[in-house]
Design a protein around this motif. Sequence first.
Motif, mmCIF file in Angstrom:
data_model
loop_
_atom_site.group_PDB
_atom_site.id
_atom_site.type_symbol
_atom_site.label_atom_id
_atom_site.label_comp_id
_atom_site.label_asym_id
_atom_site.label_seq_id
_atom_site.Cartn_x
_atom_site.Cartn_y
_atom_site.Cartn_z
ATOM 1 N N VAL A 4 56.002 -16.275 -58.762
ATOM 2 C CA VAL A 4 57.311 -16.637 -59.303
ATOM 3 C C VAL A 4 58.370 -16.432 -58.228
ATOM 4 N N GLY A 5 59.091 -17.489 -57.898
ATOM 5 C CA GLY A 5 60.175 -17.398 -56.925
ATOM 6 C C GLY A 5 61.482 -17.061 -57.626
ATOM 7 N N LEU A 6 62.087 -15.946 -57.251
ATOM 8 C CA LEU A 6 63.353 -15.490 -57.842
ATOM 9 C C LEU A 6 64.491 -15.853 -56.905
ATOM 10 N N PHE A 119 61.396 -23.305 -49.374
ATOM 11 C CA PHE A 119 60.288 -22.370 -49.553
ATOM 12 C C PHE A 119 59.588 -22.560 -50.902
ATOM 13 N N THR A 120 59.915 -23.623 -51.609
ATOM 14 C CA THR A 120 59.408 -23.780 -52.973
ATOM 15 C C THR A 120 57.885 -23.935 -53.024
ATOM 16 N N ASP A 121 57.279 -24.359 -51.919
ATOM 17 C CA ASP A 121 55.821 -24.518 -51.926
ATOM 18 C C ASP A 121 55.089 -23.178 -51.952
ATOM 19 N N ILE A 126 59.926 -21.397 -60.472
ATOM 20 C CA ILE A 126 61.221 -20.967 -59.932
ATOM 21 C C ILE A 126 62.028 -20.328 -61.058
ATOM 22 N N LEU A 127 62.386 -19.069 -60.852
ATOM 23 C CA LEU A 127 63.221 -18.321 -61.794
ATOM 24 C C LEU A 127 64.618 -18.199 -61.191
#
Length: 202
Positions: A4-6, A119-121, A126-127
């Motif tokens: 999970v990307g914060l 950097f989404t990969d 995405i949070l």
Amino acid sequence: MLRVGLTGGIGSGKSTIASLFTMRGVPVIDTDEIARGLTEPGQESFDEIVRAFDGSILDENHRIDRNKLRERVFDNADERRRLETILHPRIRAIVREKLATLEAPYGIVVVPLLIESGFTDLVDRILVVDALENVQVQRTTTRSGYSEPEIRKIMSAQASRAQRLQQANDVIENNGDRKQLEGEVERKHQWYLSLAATTKKI
């Protein structure tokens, strides 16, 4: 493992929320901490940055003055790209290494400029931490001492609230008090545990 990307704008409360996930036993990888480590003396990236930006970015202890460096790259797209070329591949590699060693249902990767930096990969979801602009300004003024014009200049260089929300899989609104925020984080925590369990079965 679910990744999970914060992310969120300046003053949105990313660090506070990351700490609340940590309190629940969730592993958290902070790319700002990684970047700080990469700019320490003795690192290959330290030498590259000094060669690229000269000694004017160093303080009296021969360490990189992050404020001076930030000022250099903020209004200069070429210099910002030069810095990103040095740091981003290393940050990405370290994040991947850290993720590979984690044993947990899910982990949090804190990336302030997740959408802007591409950097989404590195993440599955995405949070976004969302806060009203006046709340962002107030928090940042209290924390950093920046003036409102300075803060709004930084905000204008970041993705807008609308752009972040458009990319978000999940959102935590952080305009209320600590108790409300605790509840929001707990709900997301249970949701991610559920998602991770489902993914593992598949």
